[in-house]
Design an enzyme around this catalytic site. Structure first.
Site, PDB file in Angstrom:
ATOM      1  N   HIS A 213       1.168  -1.299   0.302  1.00 19.07           N
ATOM      2  CA  HIS A 213      -0.235  -0.344   0.178  1.00 19.07           C
ATOM      3  C   HIS A 213       0.848   1.867  -0.316  1.00 19.07           C
ATOM      4  O   HIS A 213       1.735   1.161   1.013  1.00 19.07           O
ATOM      5  CB  HIS A 213      -1.175   0.136   1.222  1.00 19.07           C
ATOM      6  CG  HIS A 213      -1.864  -1.158   0.620  1.00 19.07           C
ATOM      7  ND1 HIS A 213      -2.234  -1.518   2.043  1.00 19.07           N
ATOM      8  CD2 HIS A 213      -3.102  -1.728   0.004  1.00 19.07           C
ATOM      9  CE1 HIS A 213      -3.527  -2.487   1.422  1.00 19.07           C
ATOM     10  NE2 HIS A 213      -3.591  -2.632   0.160  1.00 19.07           N
ATOM     11  N   GLU A 216       1.170   3.987   2.827  1.00 21.11           N
ATOM     12  CA  GLU A 216       1.919   3.312   4.107  1.00 21.11           C
ATOM     13  C   GLU A 216       3.993   3.195   4.145  1.00 21.11           C
ATOM     14  O   GLU A 216       4.208   2.412   4.119  1.00 21.11           O
ATOM     15  CB  GLU A 216       1.200   2.095   4.789  1.00 21.11           C
ATOM     16  CG  GLU A 216       0.177   2.011   4.573  1.00 21.11           C
ATOM     17  CD  GLU A 216      -0.769   0.984   4.408  1.00 21.11           C
ATOM     18  OE1 GLU A 216       0.012  -0.592   4.443  1.00 21.11           O
ATOM     19  OE2 GLU A 216      -1.446   0.615   4.555  1.00 21.11           O
ATOM     20  N   ARG A 268      -2.938   4.816  -2.298  1.00 20.10           N
ATOM     21  CA  ARG A 268      -3.088   3.431  -1.572  1.00 20.10           C
ATOM     22  C   ARG A 268      -3.166   2.549  -2.796  1.00 20.10           C
ATOM     23  O   ARG A 268      -1.897   1.648  -2.489  1.00 20.10           O
ATOM     24  CB  ARG A 268      -4.370   2.956  -1.122  1.00 20.10           C
ATOM     25  CG  ARG A 268      -4.574   1.517  -0.681  1.00 20.10           C
ATOM     26  CD  ARG A 268      -6.065   1.835   0.277  1.00 20.10           C
ATOM     27  NE  ARG A 268      -5.924   0.360   0.275  1.00 20.10           N
ATOM     28  CZ  ARG A 268      -6.294  -0.536   1.324  1.00 20.10           C
ATOM     29  NH1 ARG A 268      -5.879   0.713   2.447  1.00 20.10           N
ATOM     30  NH2 ARG A 268      -7.094  -1.400   1.498  1.00 20.10           N
ATOM     31  N   HIS A 339       2.423  -3.702   6.930  1.00 25.19           N
ATOM     32  CA  HIS A 339       1.615  -2.428   6.423  1.00 25.19           C
ATOM     33  C   HIS A 339       1.913  -1.508   7.554  1.00 25.19           C
ATOM     34  O   HIS A 339       2.247  -1.510   8.192  1.00 25.19           O
ATOM     35  CB  HIS A 339      -0.077  -2.655   6.336  1.00 25.19           C
ATOM     36  CG  HIS A 339      -0.173  -3.572   5.334  1.00 25.19           C
ATOM     37  ND1 HIS A 339      -0.853  -3.477   4.169  1.00 25.19           N
ATOM     38  CD2 HIS A 339      -0.287  -5.027   5.079  1.00 25.19           C
ATOM     39  CE1 HIS A 339      -1.612  -4.708   3.291  1.00 25.19           C
ATOM     40  NE2 HIS A 339      -0.524  -5.425   3.892  1.00 25.19           N
ATOM     41  N   GLU A 414       0.549  -4.576  10.962  1.00 26.82           N
ATOM     42  CA  GLU A 414       0.038  -2.936  10.574  1.00 26.82           C
ATOM     43  C   GLU A 414       1.332  -2.529  11.458  1.00 26.82           C
ATOM     44  O   GLU A 414       1.322  -3.075  13.521  1.00 26.82           O
ATOM     45  CB  GLU A 414      -1.587  -2.764  11.236  1.00 26.82           C
ATOM     46  CG  GLU A 414      -1.826  -3.993  10.251  1.00 26.82           C
ATOM     47  CD  GLU A 414      -2.630  -3.074   9.447  1.00 26.82           C
ATOM     48  OE1 GLU A 414      -1.684  -1.599   8.730  1.00 26.82           O
ATOM     49  OE2 GLU A 414      -3.282  -3.602   8.609  1.00 26.82           O
TER      50      GLU A 414
HETATM   51 ZN    ZN Z   1      -2.017  -1.311   4.461  1.00 23.41          ZN
END
Ligand code: ZN
Length: 454
Positions: A213, A216, A268, A339, A414
């Site tokens: 993404h 990020e 994104r 991410h 994340e």
């Molecule tokens: Zn992501």
């Protein structure tokens, strides 16, 4: 060993411009100035000055706000999922479960409508970012570098700088590193795989990617930090490097990633051209994998941020990563995809609330990893399945890596933070994020060594 990693980089970069051989191309928002033929130094200087004076542009963020809500009931969670699925708003943090924060950005013209919709569901929206444009501007006017001389972790860097650094690292450490250009992005950027290890190809492997993404940024920054720790401090990890191979692809959506530096900080998706007339550019690369593709938490509207693409693996960058995972699947035991944000260490499935048969194995290793992570700076990560209750998102790389490639330990991580800085994590937090994530990686690597190599 260095293969043709850098030979495809026929680009000179300076302050966000892309100059291909025999051509000057300067991007400024959607406006593309193209001069085939001579590139004089004067032209470059003028363009550089224009670009330096122009902050990254893209969508109009003036007046945009970010609202946060915490769903308390299943009905509220369902309403949020409905809102997410409708694709009208940019969900920075998706609805996952009751009690878990959801962050939604609304443009100036959407703020009132979004607030009303949330309140109708009994939710209590709080304005968390009062001025998104300002927040983005702050990071863009910071000291992050485009086309810097070398990589550091006091700043964010574009894909060109990261690729050049990897080539240098591989050439400085031929005993430890193999760099291969394994494909090209839609816009022609090289996609590199860096293998770190000295035990030979049949040793068990850990495959690590970042930057799927675009916005990020902490993801590629953390992945390159991990590479650097392993390679430049190799004597401290001699044992691991003899028993485990590390496969790194730090920026697997390089077009989108660079676009988030030059044009739209909050981009994104990938940057592929629309599949049909009137459509929008790019797809959500983490909804594009061919495993329960387009079933849940994804959209077939190309103008929406979680657009799954025109077909499974429509995005060439994901084909490239898929092919490497396929090539290495027999030896690879762990797949890590980074991410941000939310501080979560998640395992499949994403497409359903059902758990894989061996989820307890995945859970145990994840808990060991985040335990070591927390010991470094006290940062807490939550461990669990990607699908907690009723929210599912299909077509993700981790589900494919487990469900199709058959890699046992697959995790979507994340990274920082919990919604203080959102995607614009200050550069001063890159090193702490890298340090703690490296502690987690060491736990995983030791586990792989013990389980599959000794
Ligand atoms: Zn992501």
């Amino acid at each position: 060993m260095v293969t043709d990693a850098q030979s495809d980089v026929n680009e000179l970069r300076s302050n966000g411009q892309t100059m291909r051989r025999g051509q000057c191309v300067a991007r400024r928002g959607s406006e593309v100035v193209s001069q085939v033929s001579r590139c004089t130094m004067n032209t470059l200087l003028v363009l550089a000055a224009v670009l330096l004076a122009t902050p990254a542009r893209g969508q109009d963020l003036s007046g945009a706000k970010t609202l946060s809500v915490v769903p308390q009931t299943e009905a509220q969670l369902k309403e949020l999922i409905k809102l997410f699925d409708a694709g009208q708003y940019d969900f920075w943090r998706e609805p996952r479960d009751m009690g878990m924060s959801v962050d939604i950005m609304a443009t100036a013209s959407q703020v009132q409508e979004l607030t009303a919709a949330l309140e109708r569901s009994g939710l209590k929206p709080q304005v968390k970012v009062d001025d998104v444009a300002q927040m983005v501007m702050r990071q863009n006017s910071g000291v992050y570098s485009r086309g810097a001389r070398s990589l550091d972790w006091e700043d964010y860097h574009d894909s060109y700088t990261i690729n050049r650094w990897m080539a240098q690292l591989a050439s400085d450490h031929p005993d430890l590193c193999t760099l291969e250009t394994v494909g090209k992005s839609y816009e022609g950027r090289p996609m590199n795989l860096l293998t770190v290890g000295k035990g030979g190809a049949d040793k068990p492997g850990i495959f690590i990617d970042g930057g799927i993404h675009a916005r990020e940024w902490i993801s590629p920054a953390t992945v390159t930090f991990l590479v650097n720790q392993l390679v430049t401090n190799s004597s401290a990890h001699d044992d691991l490097l003899s028993s485990v191979n590390f496969y790194f692809m730090p920026v697997i959506n390089p077009d989108g990633y660079d676009y988030s530096f030059t044009d739209d900080r909050l981009w994104r998706k990938t940057r592929s051209e629309p599949a049909s007339p009137g459509g929008c550019s790019g797809a959500d690369a983490n909804r594009n994998w061919d495993f329960h593709w387009m079933e849940a938490g994804t959209s077939n509207d190309s103008c929406v941020d979680n657009y799954g693409g025109s077909a499974p693996f429509s995005e060439v960058e994901m084909q490239v990563v898929r092919d490497q995972l396929t090539r290495l699947r027999n030896t690879t035991k762990v797949y890590l995809t980074f991410h941000s944000y939310g501080q979560k260490w998640m395992y499949p499935w994403g497409y359903t609330a059902a758990l894989p048969e061996d989820w307890q194995d995945l859970d145990r290793l994840a808990r060991d990893a985040v335990g070591a992570l927390k010991a470094v700076h006290g940062t807490r990560y939550q461990v669990g399945s990607s699908t907690r209750t009723i929210y599912a998102a299909s077509g993700g790389s981790d589900d494919w890596a487990k469900g199709v490639a058959g890699i046992k330990y697959c995790y979507t991580v994340e990274l920082r933070d919990l919604g203080t800085h959102y995607f614009t994590l200050p550069p001063s937090l890159i090193i702490p994020s890298g340090q703690e994530t490296f502690a987690a990686l060491k736990v995983i690597a030791n586990f792989v060594k013990k389980t599959y190599s000794d």
